[in-house]
Design a protein around this motif. Structure first.
Motif, PDB file in Angstrom:
ATOM      1  N   MET A   1       0.847  -1.191   0.000  1.00 64.41           N
ATOM      2  CA  MET A   1       0.000   0.000   0.000  1.00 64.41           C
ATOM      3  C   MET A   1       0.884   1.243   0.000  1.00 64.41           C
ATOM      4  SD  MET A   1      -3.024   1.084   2.674  1.00 64.41           S
ATOM      5  CE  MET A   1      -4.052  -0.295   2.136  1.00 64.41           C
ATOM      6  N   SER A   2       0.551   2.205  -0.851  1.00 69.66           N
ATOM      7  CA  SER A   2       1.364   3.413  -0.968  1.00 69.66           C
ATOM      8  C   SER A   2       0.987   4.431   0.101  1.00 69.66           C
ATOM      9  CB  SER A   2       1.163   4.049  -2.346  1.00 69.66           C
ATOM     10  OG  SER A   2      -0.117   4.655  -2.433  1.00 69.66           O
ATOM     11  N   ALA A   3       1.863   5.416   0.275  1.00 76.63           N
ATOM     12  CA  ALA A   3       1.572   6.499   1.210  1.00 76.63           C
ATOM     13  C   ALA A   3       0.326   7.263   0.793  1.00 76.63           C
ATOM     14  CB  ALA A   3       2.776   7.434   1.298  1.00 76.63           C
ATOM     15  N   ILE A   4       0.100   7.378  -0.506  1.00 78.98           N
ATOM     16  CA  ILE A   4      -1.124   8.040  -0.991  1.00 78.98           C
ATOM     17  C   ILE A   4      -2.349   7.280  -0.508  1.00 78.98           C
ATOM     18  CG2 ILE A   4      -2.482   8.576  -3.045  1.00 78.98           C
ATOM     19  CD1 ILE A   4       0.126   9.204  -4.485  1.00 78.98           C
ATOM     20  N   ASP A   5      -2.334   5.959  -0.660  1.00 77.19           N
ATOM     21  CA  ASP A   5      -3.467   5.138  -0.202  1.00 77.19           C
ATOM     22  C   ASP A   5      -3.688   5.285   1.301  1.00 77.19           C
ATOM     23  OD1 ASP A   5      -3.862   4.123  -2.792  1.00 77.19           O
ATOM     24  OD2 ASP A   5      -2.413   2.514  -2.453  1.00 77.19           O
ATOM     25  N   LEU A   6      -2.600   5.386   2.038  1.00 78.91           N
ATOM     26  CA  LEU A   6      -2.692   5.439   3.495  1.00 78.91           C
ATOM     27  C   LEU A   6      -3.158   6.797   4.019  1.00 78.91           C
ATOM     28  CD1 LEU A   6       0.536   3.526   4.601  1.00 78.91           C
ATOM     29  CD2 LEU A   6      -1.822   2.832   5.053  1.00 78.91           C
ATOM     30  N   TYR A   7      -2.681   7.864   3.416  1.00 80.29           N
ATOM     31  CA  TYR A   7      -2.824   9.167   4.050  1.00 80.29           C
ATOM     32  C   TYR A   7      -3.685  10.192   3.309  1.00 80.29           C
ATOM     33  CZ  TYR A   7       1.332   7.269   6.386  1.00 80.29           C
ATOM     34  OH  TYR A   7       2.215   6.462   7.065  1.00 80.29           O
ATOM     35  N   ALA A   8      -3.781  10.106   1.986  1.00 82.87           N
ATOM     36  CA  ALA A   8      -4.460  11.164   1.232  1.00 82.87           C
ATOM     37  C   ALA A   8      -5.957  11.177   1.517  1.00 82.87           C
ATOM     38  CB  ALA A   8      -4.208  10.987  -0.262  1.00 82.87           C
ATOM     39  N   ARG A   9      -6.453  12.328   1.883  1.00 84.03           N
ATOM     40  CA  ARG A   9      -7.900  12.497   1.998  1.00 84.03           C
ATOM     41  C   ARG A   9      -8.229  13.986   1.956  1.00 84.03           C
ATOM     42  NH1 ARG A   9      -6.274  11.596   7.286  1.00 84.03           N
ATOM     43  NH2 ARG A   9      -7.129  13.042   8.851  1.00 84.03           N
ATOM     44  N   ALA A  10      -9.370  14.300   1.389  1.00 87.12           N
ATOM     45  CA  ALA A  10      -9.829  15.682   1.312  1.00 87.12           C
ATOM     46  C   ALA A  10     -10.382  16.108   2.664  1.00 87.12           C
ATOM     47  CB  ALA A  10     -10.893  15.821   0.233  1.00 87.12           C
ATOM     48  N   THR A  11      -9.987  17.285   3.115  1.00 85.80           N
ATOM     49  CA  THR A  11     -10.487  17.809   4.382  1.00 85.80           C
ATOM     50  C   THR A  11     -11.000  19.230   4.178  1.00 85.80           C
ATOM     51  OG1 THR A  11      -8.273  18.599   4.989  1.00 85.80           O
ATOM     52  CG2 THR A  11      -8.911  16.405   5.756  1.00 85.80           C
ATOM     53  N   ALA A  12     -11.855  19.672   5.083  1.00 88.02           N
ATOM     54  CA  ALA A  12     -12.437  21.008   4.986  1.00 88.02           C
ATOM     55  C   ALA A  12     -11.345  22.069   4.952  1.00 88.02           C
ATOM     56  CB  ALA A  12     -13.365  21.246   6.172  1.00 88.02           C
ATOM     57  N   GLY A  13     -11.478  23.010   4.040  1.00 85.86           N
ATOM     58  CA  GLY A  13     -10.540  24.112   3.947  1.00 85.86           C
ATOM     59  C   GLY A  13      -9.310  23.843   3.111  1.00 85.86           C
TER      60      GLY A  13
END
Length: 253
Positions: free
Chosen positions: A1-13
């Motif tokens: 699993m890549s770091a993108i899969d682990l950590y990327a997510r859209a957040t407010a702002g």
């Protein structure tokens, strides 16, 4: 699993934070002209900053420190930046005679022996080359974020450094999720070591993967107490003890 899969997510702002970072970079480029440089560690935050500079064609020079002790994956990013963005990266290396003298005097693993020797090694490999990188500059850009550590919890967007230059930290209020969401959106090249649970990457002897639940910078100088975990690049001299360059090749402690 890549770091993108682990950590990327859209957040407010998120969009507002991107816009603010771009505004800071644009204004700094207009203010400082040829006097501004991005000092990139080649970590993922700095790759995001480089992407913003390249994507918006900002006249900000790119430069990095090649300490002579980096992972091959990190060094390879220098060429990847040029290939991907068509931008040159100025490379500053430690003075060979200083490294040879330090290693001959203190040993190749001096950094593990004492905090003083570790900081001295950082001085030879990082601080002295950084001084040359910033010589004649009026501003520099980093990828520092408040979330990275307690010591960086109050990082401002802009501050004067010890020499009176402007130090710009456009990602100061970004989260780890923001960084990777940006990477995912714009296909930013990054160090594959981030996929191996190394969120903070320095020299190879001083970096390890972190375990679940460990702090962001737990893999840097892991044998030291938490309060010591800076190399000096982002510590003001009146805030922490720092070995002077003139003492960096002294006797073994």
């Amino acid at each position: 699993m890549s770091a993108i899969d682990l950590y990327a997510r859209a957040t407010a702002g998120f969009d507002e934070r991107v816009a603010n970072a771009l505004r800071l970079l644009t204004e700094a480029a207009a203010t400082h002209g040829a006097g501004i440089v991005q000092s990139t560690s080649l970590g993922v935050e700095d790759m995001v900053v480089t992407d913003l500079i390249a994507r918006h064609r900002l006249p900000i020079a790119l430069a990095t420190l090649e300490t002579g002790a980096l992972h091959p994956e990190t060094v390879a990013l220098i060429g990847r930046i040029t290939a991907h963005y068509g931008l040159a990266v100025e490379v500053f290396k430690p003075r060979e005679e200083a490294v040879v003298h330090f290693v001959k005097t203190n040993g190749a693993e001096a950094m593990y022996q004492s905090l003083e020797l570790r900081k001295a090694c950082c001085g030879v490999r990082k601080m002295e080359p950084l001084a040359r990188m910033l010589a004649g500059r009026t501003a520099w850009v980093t990828g520092l974020r408040r979330e990275q550590s307690n010591a960086r919890g109050e990082v401002p967007f802009s501050e004067p450094d010890d020499a009176g230059r402007t130090k710009l930290n456009p990602l100061a209020d970004w989260s780890w999720a923001d960084v990777w969401h940006y990477v995912q959106l714009h296909q930013v090249p990054y160090n594959p070591l981030h996929d191996q649970f190394m969120p903070s990457i320095g020299c190879a002897p001083c970096t390890r993967a972190i375990a679940v639940g460990e702090d962001f910078r737990a893999g840097r100088w892991w044998w030291e107490q938490d309060g010591a975990k800076e190399c000096g690049l982002h510590v003001k001299h009146d805030d922490a003890e720092q070995a002077p360059v003139s003492s960096l090749i002294g006797d073994r402690a």
